[in-house]
Scaffold this active site. Structure first.
Site, PDB file in Angstrom:
ATOM      1  N   ASP A   1      19.008  82.809 118.250  1.00 17.54           N
ATOM      2  CA  ASP A   1      18.993  81.473 117.928  1.00 17.54           C
ATOM      3  C   ASP A   1      17.739  80.920 117.264  1.00 17.54           C
ATOM      4  O   ASP A   1      16.766  81.609 117.432  1.00 17.54           O
ATOM      5  CB  ASP A   1      19.289  80.420 119.351  1.00 17.54           C
TER       6      ASP A   1
ATOM      7  N   ARG B   1      29.330  85.778 130.183  1.00 16.81           N
ATOM      8  CA  ARG B   1      29.530  84.805 130.603  1.00 16.81           C
ATOM      9  C   ARG B   1      30.220  83.608 129.462  1.00 16.81           C
ATOM     10  O   ARG B   1      30.239  84.178 128.315  1.00 16.81           O
ATOM     11  CB  ARG B   1      27.971  83.900 131.109  1.00 16.81           C
TER      12      ARG B   1
ATOM     13  N   ARG C   1      36.624  79.833 111.505  1.00 19.51           N
ATOM     14  CA  ARG C   1      36.509  78.457 111.651  1.00 19.51           C
ATOM     15  C   ARG C   1      36.348  77.819 110.148  1.00 19.51           C
ATOM     16  O   ARG C   1      35.954  78.243 109.257  1.00 19.51           O
ATOM     17  CB  ARG C   1      35.190  78.257 112.633  1.00 19.51           C
TER      18      ARG C   1
ATOM     19  N   ARG D   1      32.637  73.969 131.966  1.00 19.77           N
ATOM     20  CA  ARG D   1      32.004  72.609 132.762  1.00 19.77           C
ATOM     21  C   ARG D   1      33.008  71.734 133.209  1.00 19.77           C
ATOM     22  O   ARG D   1      34.042  71.668 132.594  1.00 19.77           O
ATOM     23  CB  ARG D   1      31.983  71.803 131.409  1.00 19.77           C
TER      24      ARG D   1
ATOM     25  N   GLU E   1      35.200  80.339 106.965  1.00 22.69           N
ATOM     26  CA  GLU E   1      34.399  81.356 107.279  1.00 22.69           C
ATOM     27  C   GLU E   1      35.263  82.642 107.816  1.00 22.69           C
ATOM     28  O   GLU E   1      35.967  82.733 108.716  1.00 22.69           O
ATOM     29  CB  GLU E   1      33.319  81.201 108.610  1.00 22.69           C
TER      30      GLU E   1
ATOM     31  N   TYR F   1      20.351  89.263 118.009  1.00 25.32           N
ATOM     32  CA  TYR F   1      21.052  88.008 117.683  1.00 25.32           C
ATOM     33  C   TYR F   1      20.153  86.948 118.226  1.00 25.32           C
ATOM     34  O   TYR F   1      19.661  86.977 119.378  1.00 25.32           O
ATOM     35  CB  TYR F   1      22.287  87.884 118.133  1.00 25.32           C
TER      36      TYR F   1
ATOM     37  N   ARG G   1      28.146  93.189 112.064  1.00 27.68           N
ATOM     38  CA  ARG G   1      29.472  92.655 111.627  1.00 27.68           C
ATOM     39  C   ARG G   1      28.860  91.546 110.391  1.00 27.68           C
ATOM     40  O   ARG G   1      27.965  90.841 110.489  1.00 27.68           O
ATOM     41  CB  ARG G   1      30.314  91.670 112.733  1.00 27.68           C
TER      42      ARG G   1
END
Length: 371
Positions: free
Chosen positions: A349, A171, A279, A175, A299, A347, A248
């Protein structure tokens, strides 16, 4: 009697939250950390009065009130809102994809006009998407894919989007409002004074050994504690018995600039494949800094090899199967707790790591610590 109730391997958020609950219950803890500092990847270093995120941008966000209350009980958080912008061929685009982005791309002003434009481009993909490129176009259309997804994703993974599986992008946030807040979570912010404030509170009262590798002297450390809380790579714990899990990695270039404001935003993504970094982070903006100088970090994604820092698990079928083999071994361990992104090959958060550690502490200490 062993000297410690718990030997914690690694000093990231999982170990820290578990240690905090252990100390609260009168338990003794030894922290064994391979690096020369506590905090794992949330560690900050002060440069020119700015708290520099040494391992990439860490922006705390959650919808879990119990987690939010817990971290705010340890450190005061500011009102930072993550609103990155993307640079593509001289143009700046708002992220996540929202009405500001669509107006810049197509001149549309209403959600209805934007939906029609995206729907028209989504129709280019017939049948089930066969790769990441087709999946992304199916989700957001070709224009957004070409400008804001393709190059960035190919740099991240080191592969062409046509060669990446579709499930990597299940996904994408779209917005139909003029809202540049990247996260949908109820709470977000940065600890005032940087993440080290949080780390120091989490490990308060623990004995700490820095620059020590648990795996090089595991029998010694096992004898030191009744239970090991292991947050390192699970395949390394088992001496890569079934093979190495893939990741990675990232490489950072940080520099001090003799100017007060370099890019006007904490995070700017560079979505062209020809620009080698993904970034640039300007750290002072995380805490609304007004210092005379600024610190930026470029980065760069990197192919991981042993000895490098593992950042992102490669969650394909091969690695998922390999992890399950290690997980089955881990389930049979007595007096070893595996937790965190490396031990669980996931991964996470930050709020999810904290939630996981709180739940594990609840099971361990029989308290209502769970999130």
């Amino acid at each position: 009697m062993k000297k410690y109730n718990y030997v914690l391997v690694g000093s990231g958020l999982f170990a820290g939250v578990f240690a905090w609950h252990a100390k609260k219950h009168g338990k003794s803890c030894l922290v064994v950390e391979r690096r020369d500092h506590l905090g794992g990847n949330i560690y900050c270093e002060e440069m020119e009065g700015i708290h520099v995120h040494q391992y990439g941008a860490h922006i705390f966000h959650t919808s879990n009130k119990k987690v939010w209350d817990f971290v705010n009980g340890l450190a005061e958080f500011n009102r930072y809102t993550n609103s990155p912008v993307a640079y593509y061929k001289g143009e700046m685009y708002n992220m996540p994809f929202n009405m500001n982005t669509f107006h810049k791309l197509w001149g549309v002003r209403t959600p209805k006009e934007a939906m029609e434009k995206i729907s028209e481009q989504q129709a280019d993909i017939k049948g089930e998407p066969k790769n990441l490129e087709e999946q992304a176009i199916r989700l957001v259309g070709r224009d957004i894919y070409e400008r804001l997804i393709k190059g960035y994703t190919e740099k991240q993974w080191g592969r062409d989007c046509k060669d990446l599986p579709s499930f990597i992008i299940r996904r994408l946030p779209v917005r139909y409002t003029y809202d540049n807040n990247y996260f949908n979570d109820r709470y977000q912010g940065i600890p005032i004074g940087g993440y080290n404030v949080l780390t120091e509170k989490l490990f308060a009262g623990c004995d700490v050994e820095l620059g020590r590798d648990f795996l090089e002297d595991r029998e010694y450390y096992r004898e030191m504690g009744e239970t090991v809380v292991y947050t390192g790579p699970i395949d390394a714990y088992y001496d890569y018995r079934f093979g190495k899990l893939e990741y990675r990695s990232l490489r950072f270039e940080t520099e001090v600039l003799d100017e007060p404001n370099y890019q006007g935003n904490a995070v700017v993504n560079y979505t062209e494949r020809e620009i080698p970094y993904t970034r640039i982070i300007e750290h002072k903006h995380f805490e609304f800094g007004t210092q005379e100088k600024t610190v930026i970090t470029r980065e760069y994604p990197a192919e991981w090899s042993p000895g490098m820092e593992p950042y992102y698990p490669v969650n394909d079928e091969k690695n998922a199967g390999l992890y399950q083999q290690y997980h089955q071994l881990a389930r049979k361990e007595e007096h070893v707790i595996f937790g965190g992104r490396l031990a669980e090959y996931q991964y996470y958060d930050m709020d999810k790591v904290i939630e996981s550690a709180m739940n594990r502490a609840e099971r361990e200490f029989g308290e209502n610590a769970g999130a």
